[in-house]
Design an enzyme around this catalytic site. Structure first.
Site, PDB file in Angstrom:
ATOM      1  CG  ASP A 102      -0.290  -0.213   2.451  1.00  0.00           C
ATOM      2  OD1 ASP A 102       0.889  -0.898   2.767  1.00  0.00           O
ATOM      3  OD2 ASP A 102      -0.580   0.600   3.651  1.00  0.00           O
ATOM      4  CD  GLU A 130       3.215  -1.008   7.735  1.00  0.00           C
ATOM      5  OE1 GLU A 130       3.221  -1.059   8.998  1.00  0.00           O
ATOM      6  OE2 GLU A 130       3.225  -0.082   7.098  1.00  0.00           O
TER       7      GLU A 130
END
Ligand code: ZN
Ligand code: ZN
Length: 402
Positions: free
Chosen positions: A91, A149
């Site tokens: 991400d 994350e």
């Protein structure tokens, strides 16, 4: 579980290095493609599609859509053996990129400012190499491409979806490209590497009134200020000075006019620590302090307190494997440093709480090339030479794990 690692691989390490370095141009190309299309947590669909497309192209067995956008890929070698997992997060962050580079983010307000684009490229390069060279290693490698994350956390839902089972994973490794270390250094540390992350939000109800008539009020700003000050005593006076911890109040909102005493005050903050026994301790102290100060002023409060990520704790044996491998890759003993502990958090911790493993930092800063901005900065970028180093460390770990 006690691990035994093969001390002297029968393969030509120089040839492996040459083969992996020849992947460098591809690694850079993949990283830049992902960099141009950053996506926030649980929305990494373009990224996931790209990963799946590559895995399909290389005939690597994989499953998509785990915990929304996560992917698990499995590569079996020619010989039976233990199962090692390699984890990469996917991400990006809600940051407007300020770098003037050809591969600059095409998504307004979103940016890979933490290096997760590089993590995906390194994992893909490792998967490609291992699939092409199944004769060089034993056992099975499972790749875990994890969403979110940066929050709210994709590791936990992936574990709940069963990614560590079928086949059961014996150990896990993962890395973070790290601009706090120069290119050519690797940060490897046994035990606590990164801190636990907890968060709180608190609202105080006093009683508002005229700024000139304080005796008719319960000043929420005075009460809130006392709380902010008193919270500083938790780390200073309650936590063992040999145990690192942080209590930060990052937000404080109160008041509407200079001659009005505030009715309410709101604050929020974050707590960090390494020692698991501080898990319930600091949160409890925060509640006691808020309750005590509010009681003394006859004010009311509401407190939300939650644990985001536990501390990242590395297993000594897997850490030793990574350390010895990294030493060979950087080719200088000074290149592998243990001074890399940080109060930053990472949800790799959820995997490490389930199975033994090691998370480590791969130095990626290069001030001479202007690549030294900190993580989460709008000008963050890293030296892409680190990409093939990351692949080489992962590949050699796989080869020595069984
Ligand atoms: Zn980050
Ligand atoms: Zn990160």
């Amino acid at each position: 579980m006690v691990f035994t690692f093969s001390a002297s691989p029968s393969i030509d390490l120089r040839q492996i290095r040459l083969d992996i370095r020849s992947l460098q141009a591809d690694l850079v190309a993949w990283r830049r493609l992902i960099h141009q299309k950053p996506e926030l947590g649980f929305k990494e669909q373009i990224t996931a599609d790209f990963i799946a497309e590559k895995l399909t192209e290389w005939n690597i067995e994989h499953q998509t859509g785990i915990a929304k956008t996560g992917i698990v890929a499995i590569i079996h070698s020619d010989r039976p053996g233990k199962v090692l997992a390699i984890r990469a997060d996917m991400d990006a962050l809600p940051i407007q990129e300020e770098n003037e580079v050809p591969y600059r983010s095409l998504h307004d307000g979103k940016m890979h400012a933490c290096g997760h684009d590089g993590h995906v490229a390194i994992a893909l390069g490792t998967a490609y190499y291992l699939a092409q060279n199944r004769q060089n290693w034993s056992g099975t490698v499972k790749f875990i491409f994890q969403p979110a994350e940066e929050g709210p956390g994709g590791a936990k839902p992936m574990i709940e979806a069963g990614v560590l089972k079928n086949p059961d994973v014996d150990a896990i490794i993962g890395l973070h490209l790290w601009n706090n270390l120069p290119l050519g250094q690797v940060g490897v540390r046994s035990g606590a590497l990164m801190a636990a992350v907890e968060c709180f939000r608190c609202k105080i109800w006093g009683q508002g009134g005229h700024g000139a008539m304080p005796h008719q009020t319960k000043d929420a700003i005075v009460i809130g200020s006392q709380i902010v000050n008193a919270l500083q005593t938790i780390v200073a006076r309650n936590v063992n000075p040999l145990d690192a911890a942080v209590v930060t109040v990052g937000e404080f909102h109160a008041g509407t006019a200079l001659n009005v005493i505030a009715d309410t005050a709101q604050m929020s903050g974050t707590v960090r620590y390494f020692q698991p026994q501080l898990e319930s301790f600091i949160g409890q102290r925060i509640e006691n302090i808020i309750a005590g100060i509010c009681q003394s002023h006859d004010a009311k409060y509401e407190l939300d307190y939650w644990q985001l990520y536990p501390p990242v704790i590395n297993n000594p044996q897997i850490t030793e494997l990574v350390r010895s491998v990294a030493m060979n890759v950087v080719e200088t003993p000074l290149g592998v440093v243990p001074e890399c502990q940080t109060m930053g958090g990472e949800d790799m911790s959820f995997f490490l709480n389930e199975i033994p493993g090691c998370f480590f930092f791969l130095g990626a800063a290069n001030p001479e090339k202007g690549l030294a901005y900190p993580h989460h900065h709008p000008r963050f970028d890293f030296d892409e030479t680190a990409l093939s180093m990351g692949v080489e460390i992962f590949v050699r770990c796989v080869e020595q794990f069984n």
